[in-house]
Design a protein around this motif. Structure first.
Motif, PDB file in Angstrom:
ATOM      1  N   ASP A  64       2.864   4.404   8.248  1.00  0.00           N
ATOM      2  CA  ASP A  64       3.467   4.889   7.004  1.00  0.00           C
ATOM      3  C   ASP A  64       4.967   5.025   7.237  1.00  0.00           C
ATOM      4  O   ASP A  64       5.428   5.405   8.317  1.00  0.00           O
ATOM      5  CB  ASP A  64       2.842   6.215   6.546  1.00  0.00           C
ATOM      6  CG  ASP A  64       2.915   7.301   7.605  1.00  0.00           C
ATOM      7  OD1 ASP A  64       3.378   7.012   8.726  1.00  0.00           O
ATOM      8  OD2 ASP A  64       2.505   8.447   7.297  1.00  0.00           O
ATOM      9  N   TRP A  96      -4.469   6.615   0.291  1.00  0.00           N
ATOM     10  CA  TRP A  96      -3.751   5.337   0.357  1.00  0.00           C
ATOM     11  C   TRP A  96      -4.460   4.280  -0.475  1.00  0.00           C
ATOM     12  O   TRP A  96      -5.668   4.052  -0.339  1.00  0.00           O
ATOM     13  CB  TRP A  96      -3.634   4.877   1.813  1.00  0.00           C
ATOM     14  CG  TRP A  96      -2.634   5.695   2.568  1.00  0.00           C
ATOM     15  CD1 TRP A  96      -2.845   6.903   3.183  1.00  0.00           C
ATOM     16  CD2 TRP A  96      -1.258   5.383   2.747  1.00  0.00           C
ATOM     17  NE1 TRP A  96      -1.679   7.368   3.738  1.00  0.00           N
ATOM     18  CE2 TRP A  96      -0.678   6.453   3.490  1.00  0.00           C
ATOM     19  CE3 TRP A  96      -0.434   4.329   2.366  1.00  0.00           C
ATOM     20  CZ2 TRP A  96       0.672   6.474   3.854  1.00  0.00           C
ATOM     21  CZ3 TRP A  96       0.899   4.339   2.733  1.00  0.00           C
ATOM     22  CH2 TRP A  96       1.445   5.406   3.463  1.00  0.00           C
ATOM     23  N   PRO A 146      -1.942   7.070   9.339  1.00  0.00           N
ATOM     24  CA  PRO A 146      -0.656   7.604   8.868  1.00  0.00           C
ATOM     25  C   PRO A 146      -0.512   9.075   9.247  1.00  0.00           C
ATOM     26  O   PRO A 146      -1.483   9.829   9.168  1.00  0.00           O
ATOM     27  CB  PRO A 146      -0.763   7.438   7.354  1.00  0.00           C
ATOM     28  CG  PRO A 146      -2.233   7.529   7.063  1.00  0.00           C
ATOM     29  CD  PRO A 146      -2.927   6.930   8.240  1.00  0.00           C
ATOM     30  N   ASN A 179       5.420   7.523   2.346  1.00  0.00           N
ATOM     31  CA  ASN A 179       4.358   7.192   1.376  1.00  0.00           C
ATOM     32  C   ASN A 179       4.172   5.698   1.163  1.00  0.00           C
ATOM     33  O   ASN A 179       3.470   5.298   0.236  1.00  0.00           O
ATOM     34  CB  ASN A 179       4.664   7.853   0.030  1.00  0.00           C
ATOM     35  CG  ASN A 179       4.538   9.367   0.101  1.00  0.00           C
ATOM     36  OD1 ASN A 179       3.845   9.916   0.967  1.00  0.00           O
ATOM     37  ND2 ASN A 179       5.224  10.052  -0.803  1.00  0.00           N
ATOM     38  N   CYS A 180       4.814   4.878   1.996  1.00  0.00           N
ATOM     39  CA  CYS A 180       4.682   3.430   1.833  1.00  0.00           C
ATOM     40  C   CYS A 180       4.219   2.790   3.144  1.00  0.00           C
ATOM     41  O   CYS A 180       4.587   3.246   4.232  1.00  0.00           O
ATOM     42  CB  CYS A 180       6.015   2.830   1.385  1.00  0.00           C
ATOM     43  SG  CYS A 180       6.477   3.316  -0.295  1.00  0.00           S
ATOM     44  N   ALA A 181       3.392   1.730   2.997  1.00  0.00           N
ATOM     45  CA  ALA A 181       2.754   1.114   4.169  1.00  0.00           C
ATOM     46  C   ALA A 181       3.576  -0.069   4.684  1.00  0.00           C
ATOM     47  O   ALA A 181       4.026  -0.919   3.903  1.00  0.00           O
ATOM     48  CB  ALA A 181       1.355   0.650   3.799  1.00  0.00           C
ATOM     49  N   GLY A 200       0.836  -1.210   0.000  1.00  0.00           N
ATOM     50  CA  GLY A 200       0.000   0.000   0.000  1.00  0.00           C
ATOM     51  C   GLY A 200       0.865   1.252   0.000  1.00  0.00           C
ATOM     52  O   GLY A 200       1.977   1.249   0.542  1.00  0.00           O
ATOM     53  N   ARG A 201       0.367   2.347  -0.620  1.00  0.00           N
ATOM     54  CA  ARG A 201       1.123   3.598  -0.633  1.00  0.00           C
ATOM     55  C   ARG A 201       0.210   4.767  -1.013  1.00  0.00           C
ATOM     56  O   ARG A 201      -0.889   4.562  -1.547  1.00  0.00           O
ATOM     57  CB  ARG A 201       2.312   3.521  -1.594  1.00  0.00           C
ATOM     58  CG  ARG A 201       1.966   3.073  -2.993  1.00  0.00           C
ATOM     59  CD  ARG A 201       3.208   2.944  -3.842  1.00  0.00           C
ATOM     60  NE  ARG A 201       2.899   2.335  -5.141  1.00  0.00           N
ATOM     61  CZ  ARG A 201       3.749   2.293  -6.148  1.00  0.00           C
ATOM     62  NH1 ARG A 201       4.957   2.807  -6.024  1.00  0.00           N
ATOM     63  NH2 ARG A 201       3.407   1.735  -7.294  1.00  0.00           N
ATOM     64  N   ASP A 202       0.719   5.968  -0.723  1.00  0.00           N
ATOM     65  CA  ASP A 202      -0.035   7.185  -1.105  1.00  0.00           C
ATOM     66  C   ASP A 202       0.890   8.108  -1.895  1.00  0.00           C
ATOM     67  O   ASP A 202       0.861   9.314  -1.733  1.00  0.00           O
ATOM     68  CB  ASP A 202      -0.622   7.880   0.131  1.00  0.00           C
ATOM     69  CG  ASP A 202       0.443   8.569   0.989  1.00  0.00           C
ATOM     70  OD1 ASP A 202       1.630   8.146   0.944  1.00  0.00           O
ATOM     71  OD2 ASP A 202       0.100   9.527   1.697  1.00  0.00           O
ATOM     72  N   ARG A 241      -8.928   2.368   6.463  1.00  0.00           N
ATOM     73  CA  ARG A 241      -8.324   3.359   7.350  1.00  0.00           C
ATOM     74  C   ARG A 241      -8.808   3.128   8.783  1.00  0.00           C
ATOM     75  O   ARG A 241      -9.821   2.464   9.027  1.00  0.00           O
ATOM     76  CB  ARG A 241      -8.709   4.783   6.903  1.00  0.00           C
ATOM     77  CG  ARG A 241      -8.219   5.125   5.505  1.00  0.00           C
ATOM     78  CD  ARG A 241      -6.690   5.188   5.443  1.00  0.00           C
ATOM     79  NE  ARG A 241      -6.179   6.345   6.156  1.00  0.00           N
ATOM     80  CZ  ARG A 241      -5.911   7.519   5.606  1.00  0.00           C
ATOM     81  NH1 ARG A 241      -6.067   7.666   4.293  1.00  0.00           N
ATOM     82  NH2 ARG A 241      -5.450   8.531   6.317  1.00  0.00           N
ATOM     83  N   TRP A 244      -4.683   0.597  11.317  1.00  0.00           N
ATOM     84  CA  TRP A 244      -3.551   1.495  11.520  1.00  0.00           C
ATOM     85  C   TRP A 244      -3.250   1.665  13.005  1.00  0.00           C
ATOM     86  O   TRP A 244      -4.152   1.679  13.840  1.00  0.00           O
ATOM     87  CB  TRP A 244      -3.842   2.854  10.889  1.00  0.00           C
ATOM     88  CG  TRP A 244      -3.940   2.802   9.371  1.00  0.00           C
ATOM     89  CD1 TRP A 244      -5.000   2.374   8.640  1.00  0.00           C
ATOM     90  CD2 TRP A 244      -2.910   3.168   8.448  1.00  0.00           C
ATOM     91  NE1 TRP A 244      -4.713   2.449   7.289  1.00  0.00           N
ATOM     92  CE2 TRP A 244      -3.440   2.932   7.145  1.00  0.00           C
ATOM     93  CE3 TRP A 244      -1.609   3.661   8.575  1.00  0.00           C
ATOM     94  CZ2 TRP A 244      -2.700   3.189   5.988  1.00  0.00           C
ATOM     95  CZ3 TRP A 244      -0.889   3.911   7.406  1.00  0.00           C
ATOM     96  CH2 TRP A 244      -1.425   3.673   6.132  1.00  0.00           C
TER      97      TRP A 244
END
Ligand SMILES: [Ca+2]
Length: 228
Positions: A210, A165, A189, A196-198, A156-158, A175, A180
């Protein structure tokens, strides 16, 4: 003269009568009157024809029923073989629910490299769409690594839009709780564009945090059995 005419008509009348009688005889010879049993014979013939047609129809129905039975057997056999087919995961992957998971405990890579690592094994970084799948992933990860300091990359990432995300499969990531975790009492996050990465963050009981994508963590790879 009258006598001659009368004789002529007598002769002509006699000849006509004889001729008519002859025609009647020929008609009777070639077209004899219907026998009383003919009507019954015709009825019998029609009934016999109906009986033959019904028999043919019955045979056709039996053939159709036989074909349907065969098709049912084929479908049933396929269903049995499909449901009883042994589903196994390749290499070091372990079957967890409907997926195969593999935590590369000896490997530490940046997020992109970790993803390539998983793709080279025929999968991708792991995703989990609901609480049950998340619980299964956590159970597997916790049983695989003893060190709580371990952190694990998931898919996962944003990176496209900060705060949006998404899984590598393109779906929105869940979420909040229970997915989280918290960092310094702040709900993840929380690191903005710097992260930007989970990852499953070991010190927070492997809840999602994050992280900076260049950090080197262990890849959690997944092969989805539903797509194979
Ligand atoms: Ca971010």
């Amino acid at each position: 003269m009258r006598l001659v005419v009368s004789v002529f008509w007598m002769v002509a009348g006699t000849a006509w009568a004889l001729e008519e009688n002859s025609v009647d005889n020929h008609y009777d010879e070639h077209f004899p009157p219907l026998h009383p049993n003919c009507t019954q014979s015709l009825t019998d013939l029609l009934l016999l024809r109906q009986e033959v047609l019904l028999k043919e129809l019955k045979q056709a129905e039996q053939v159709s029923a036989g074909i349907l039975r065969e098709m049912l057997h084929i479908l049933t056999d396929n269903k049995v073989s499909f449901t009883s087919r042994e589903v196994s995961c390749p290499g070091n992957f372990k079957k967890i629910g409907n997926t195969c998971l593999y935590l590369a405990k000896e490997t530490d890579l940046a997020w992109e490299a970790a993803r390539v690592f998983c793709q080279d094994l025929g999968g991708d970084l792991a995703v989990f769409r609901d609480v049950n799948a998340f619980a299964e992933v956590l159970k597997y990860v916790k049983s695989s690594v003893a060190v709580k300091a371990t952190t694990v990359w998931v898919g996962g990432r944003d990176h496209l839009v900060e705060g949006e995300w998404r899984w590598v499969s393109g779906e929105d990531m869940p979420r909040g709780t229970p997915f989280w975790g918290d960092y310094n009492y702040v709900r993840e996050p929380a690191q903005g564009t710097a992260a930007n990465c989970a990852a499953l963050y070991g010190p927070d009981d492997f809840l999602i945090h994050d992280g900076g994508c260049e950090a080197k963590y262990k890849p959690l790879c997944q092969i989805n059995l539903m797509n194979n």
